[in-house]
Design an enzyme around this catalytic site. Structure first.
Site, PDB file in Angstrom:
ATOM      1  CE  LYS A   1       8.721 -11.735  12.047  1.00 19.57           C
ATOM      2  NZ  LYS A   1       7.557 -10.838  12.161  1.00 19.57           N
TER       3      LYS A   1
ATOM      4  CB  SER B   1       5.032 -13.066  13.329  1.00 24.50           C
ATOM      5  OG  SER B   1       5.380 -11.767  12.924  1.00 24.50           O
TER       6      SER B   1
ATOM      7  CB  SER C   1       4.191  -9.449  14.369  1.00 25.34           C
ATOM      8  OG  SER C   1       3.106 -10.171  13.867  1.00 25.34           O
TER       9      SER C   1
END
Length: 561
Positions: free
Chosen positions: A150, A223, A247
């Site tokens: 990420k 996210s 997320s």
């Protein structure tokens, strides 16, 4: 004039436009990315201009990958890839090249990447192949396995951000997580897209909006949405995400993959963010794997535990990992709570279908000697949602808003939505933040007592109010954020089900709240056909291994890969 979409990426809904200065910087950033991609890895312009809703089959059929590269990227999970490389079925270089190519195809289809680390990954893979040839053994259990990361998680020599142009920084060293993974043999080849400010369930940063591979009219979640879309398209088999409100679990559910949010301070997160995150004054973030198999999640947790990260970070709790090998309590059945709704929002019809599917399988009399199922209602879902929205923004969102405005960056609709309630209160005093701590702890105590009174080991329920939602409509994360507030671990597991045309609410539906009625409106105004369906399994805080022990029991009953 600023572009309305990133170069060579499908973008089916325009992003809000910022100031001319911001758009010029954003355009330059996107052009630098595009320049790295050779022509032979690019999809036809007519496909990108007129894509089908479901793009999931394109990577394997577009002709860019060789037959061997399709086999490498589609046949194995991370455990299988590590075995194939260690046995010299494939070289680390061949595996890395295959995933580099497939990841850039996935990016053109869904805008899932932020960085494509071609030179670094190739060099790392070659070094690993040389080591294996010289020493006749792998450097570690992840030798040659490509792992996607990420965007905000630091990798030495790359950039990271918190989902905005203003927050980009150059990282000179690995954070603790990536340092451990590198020592275990992992190859870092890309970083993945996330939302503005990391704080909503749609990944829509300065890089563009991530699309759902199974229906590009829908969100891939946030996210960690870039990870989820990439893994769903098999441009990665194993990635690292973070979760402070859903997320990891939301994107995993939206894209039909596995995702695990561990209890906080059980996995290393030192160095994950360049600046402190005020939300963590009362809601702790967690990290975990996103992948394609149950055993990959278990392997990820085991190799991280074996690295003993708590020796360098005293915040971490040194709990031994037994995972899928965890034994059930002797002499009794696994007690499984079934959540049909949380008392606040009734799930949309396909999610109710998925819950009925799971309940039917678990209720089979053949399993009565190992499983006891019972209805479960989580305590205080509406209260928890109200509290956590305020806890996330002790500054009322003012610090983030000022940094975006200063650079002329447009504020995304879901960014505005999530801080709307807290913005009214403005910057809180230390006394008020401390009072929130007491509220949080009192809620956690009552929640734990309610769980104990209902007498379950784990619960199974929705991971979101529906399947993947339409873009800019991820307004209600109640089925995941609740477990961030109480800090319980949760796993999202895929089902074989997808949304079918014509699914409708029951005739006798009565809304549980205004939010519930709004969720019904969103369902009736959208087209969700083809979206995957997934469920969430949750256990008590620090019962992460026990959660996996329960999954070992549920695996064959639910047919989990």
């Amino acid at each position: 004039m600023a572009p309305t979409e990133p170069p060579f990426c499908i973008q089916i809904k325009p992003m809000p436009e910022g100031s001319p200065e911001f758009e010029a910087k954003r355009t330059a950033l996107l052009e630098r990315f595009q320049a790295k991609v050779p022509p032979e890895y690019r999809l036809p312009q007519d496909l990108l201009a007129n894509p089908p809703n479901d793009v999931s089959s394109i990577p394997a059929t577009c002709g860019i990958l060789s037959a061997e590269e399709v086999e490498i990227t589609e046949t194995f999970d991370a455990v299988g890839l590590a075995e194939a490389i260690a046995s010299r079925k494939y070289t680390a270089l061949a595996v890395t090249t295959a995933f580099l190519k497939r990841s850039i195809i996935a990016h053109q289809l869904t805008c899932c990447l932020t960085q494509w680390l071609v030179d670094e990954a190739i060099e790392q893979a070659k070094q690993l192949d040389d080591y294996l040839a010289q020493h006749r053994k792998p450097v570690g259990p992840l030798h040659g396995v490509p792992i996607s990361i990420k965007d905000h998680i630091p990798i030495a020599g790359t950039f990271s951000s918190q989902g905005s142009l203003a927050s980009i920084v150059k990282d000179e060293k690995d954070c603790q997580m990536t340092s451990i993974l590198r020592k275990l043999g992992a190859v870092f080849y890309c970083k993945t897209n996330q939302p503005q400010a990391l704080m909503h369930l749609e990944s829509d940063s300065h890089w563009g909006r991530v699309l759902n591979p199974y229906n590009i009219q829908l969100s891939a979640g946030g996210s960690t949405g870039g990870e989820a879309a990439l893994i769903a398209l098999r441009g990665s088999v194993l990635g690292v995400g973070t979760d402070i409100g859903g997320s990891i679990r939301g994107p995993a559910a939206f894209c039909g993959i596995y995702g695990f949010k561990a209890t906080s301070y059980t996995l290393p997160m030192d160095g994950f963010l360049a600046q402190p995150f005020a939300a963590e004054l009362n809601v702790l973030c967690s990290t975990g794997p996103m992948c394609t198999s149950l055993r990959d999640m278990d392997m990820f947790m085991r190799v991280l535990a074996d690295a003993r990260p708590y020796l360098l970070d005293p915040r971490l709790v040194p709990i031994p990992w037994t995972g899928l090998q965890t034994s059930l309590p002797v002499g009794r059945r696994l007690k499984v709570g079934i959540i049909n709704n949380d008392g606040f929002i009734e799930p949309q019809p396909p999610v109710k279908k998925a819950m009925a599917w799971a309940t039917g399988l678990l209720s089979d009399p053949r399993h009565a000697n190992i499983i006891q199922i019972k209805p479960f209602t989580p305590y205080g879902a509406a209260t928890a949602w109200s509290k956590i929205q305020r806890f996330y923004w002790p500054d009322g969102g003012s610090l983030l808003k000022s940094s975006l405005v200063a650079l002329g960056e447009p504020i995304q609709p879901l960014t505005e939505a999530i801080w709307k309630e807290a913005e009214l209160a403005g910057m809180l005093t230390a006394e008020a933040v401390n009072a929130f701590r007491r509220e949080r702890d009192e809620f956690r105590l009552t929640f734990a007592r309610s769980w104990e009174e209902q007498d379950v080991d784990v619960v199974i329920g929705p991971a979101f109010v529906g399947p993947a939602c339409a873009h800019d409509t991820a307004l209600y994360w109640t089925y995941t954020s609740l477990y961030n507030l109480v800090d319980f671990p949760g796993v999202v597991v895929p089902t074989p089900l997808k949304v079918q045309a014509g699914e409708e609410y029951d005739a006798g539906y009565t809304p549980l709240s205004e939010a519930c009625a709004d969720v019904k409106r969103l369902w009736e105004s959208g087209d969700f056909q083809g979206a995957p369906l997934a469920l969430q399994v949750v256990a008590r805080k620090y019962h992460d291994s026990e959660l996996f022990g329960a999954l070992a029991v549920l695996k064959d009953i639910l047919g989990l890969p």
